[in-house]
Design a protein around this motif. Structure first.
Motif, PDB file in Angstrom:
ATOM      1  N   ASP A  37       0.845  -1.185   0.000  1.00 47.23           N
ATOM      2  CA  ASP A  37       0.000   0.000   0.000  1.00 47.23           C
ATOM      3  C   ASP A  37       0.884   1.240   0.000  1.00 47.23           C
ATOM      4  N   HIS A  38       1.781   1.302   1.004  1.00 44.54           N
ATOM      5  CA  HIS A  38       2.733   2.407   1.026  1.00 44.54           C
ATOM      6  C   HIS A  38       3.965   2.061   1.845  1.00 44.54           C
ATOM      7  N   ILE A  39       5.034   2.794   1.556  1.00 46.31           N
ATOM      8  CA  ILE A  39       6.309   2.651   2.248  1.00 46.31           C
ATOM      9  C   ILE A  39       6.577   3.972   2.959  1.00 46.31           C
ATOM     10  N   VAL A  40       6.966   3.899   4.224  1.00 45.68           N
ATOM     11  CA  VAL A  40       7.190   5.104   5.029  1.00 45.68           C
ATOM     12  C   VAL A  40       8.685   5.396   5.114  1.00 45.68           C
ATOM     13  N   ILE A  41       9.043   6.633   4.788  1.00 43.77           N
ATOM     14  CA  ILE A  41      10.430   7.081   4.823  1.00 43.77           C
ATOM     15  C   ILE A  41      10.541   8.264   5.776  1.00 43.77           C
TER      16      ILE A  41
ATOM     17  N   ALA B 202       8.096  13.457   8.829  1.00 43.04           N
ATOM     18  CA  ALA B 202       9.093  14.189   9.607  1.00 43.04           C
ATOM     19  C   ALA B 202       8.475  14.680  10.908  1.00 43.04           C
ATOM     20  N   VAL B 203       9.339  15.000  11.847  1.00 44.31           N
ATOM     21  CA  VAL B 203       8.890  15.590  13.100  1.00 44.31           C
ATOM     22  C   VAL B 203       8.485  17.032  12.838  1.00 44.31           C
ATOM     23  N   GLU B 204       7.308  17.395  13.297  1.00 43.01           N
ATOM     24  CA  GLU B 204       6.827  18.770  13.191  1.00 43.01           C
ATOM     25  C   GLU B 204       6.861  19.456  14.553  1.00 43.01           C
ATOM     26  N   LYS B 205       6.490  18.713  15.583  1.00 45.56           N
ATOM     27  CA  LYS B 205       6.485  19.229  16.957  1.00 45.56           C
ATOM     28  C   LYS B 205       7.246  18.238  17.834  1.00 45.56           C
TER      29      LYS B 205
ATOM     30  N   TRP C 125       8.911   5.235  15.652  1.00 45.45           N
ATOM     31  CA  TRP C 125       9.687   5.292  14.410  1.00 45.45           C
ATOM     32  C   TRP C 125      10.894   6.187  14.567  1.00 45.45           C
ATOM     33  N   PHE C 126      10.727   7.306  15.243  1.00 44.86           N
ATOM     34  CA  PHE C 126      11.832   8.248  15.381  1.00 44.86           C
ATOM     35  C   PHE C 126      12.840   7.768  16.416  1.00 44.86           C
TER      36      PHE C 126
ATOM     37  N   GLY D 217      17.710   9.632  14.752  1.00 45.17           N
ATOM     38  CA  GLY D 217      18.226  10.788  14.042  1.00 45.17           C
ATOM     39  C   GLY D 217      18.595  10.548  12.591  1.00 45.17           C
ATOM     40  N   LYS D 218      18.470   9.312  12.127  1.00 42.74           N
ATOM     41  CA  LYS D 218      18.808   8.995  10.732  1.00 42.74           C
ATOM     42  C   LYS D 218      17.570   9.140   9.845  1.00 42.74           C
ATOM     43  N   GLU D 219      17.797   9.241   8.555  1.00 41.09           N
ATOM     44  CA  GLU D 219      16.718   9.270   7.577  1.00 41.09           C
ATOM     45  C   GLU D 219      16.675   7.938   6.847  1.00 41.09           C
TER      46      GLU D 219
END
Length: 89
Positions: free
Chosen positions: A6-10, A56-59, A68-69, A74-76
């Protein structure tokens, strides 16, 4: 039965920069939205309905405990995926 990806999260550090990079590479990027977990996203859709989710982190205060984070430390990059399925009935 599973129907495919369905989707891949990056995970990305800066959503605007990552979105621009994907657009520069020729992909269509659709703005997503903000989540109550302190994250925000954008989607890179494909013709078959699957997509990449750039997240990405917003807050930081809300996202500090997001698994996940924590895992990415700290890596992408790739963090998880979701599969599609036929009706569970």
């Amino acid at each position: 039965m599973l129907t495919g990806i369905d989707h891949i999260v990056i995970v990305v550090k800066h959503l605007d920069e990552a979105s621009a990079a994907f657009e520069s590479a020729g992909f269509t990027v659709t703005p997503g939205g903000s989540h109550p977990t302190g994250t925000h996203n954008a989607l890179v859709p494909f013709a078959d309905g699957s997509y990449l989710e750039l997240i990405a982190v917003e807050k930081a205060d809300l996202a500090k405990d997001h698994p996940w984070f924590k895992r990415m430390a700290g890596k992408e990059g790739f963090v998880t995926f979701a599969v599609g399925a036929d009706s569970l009935d």
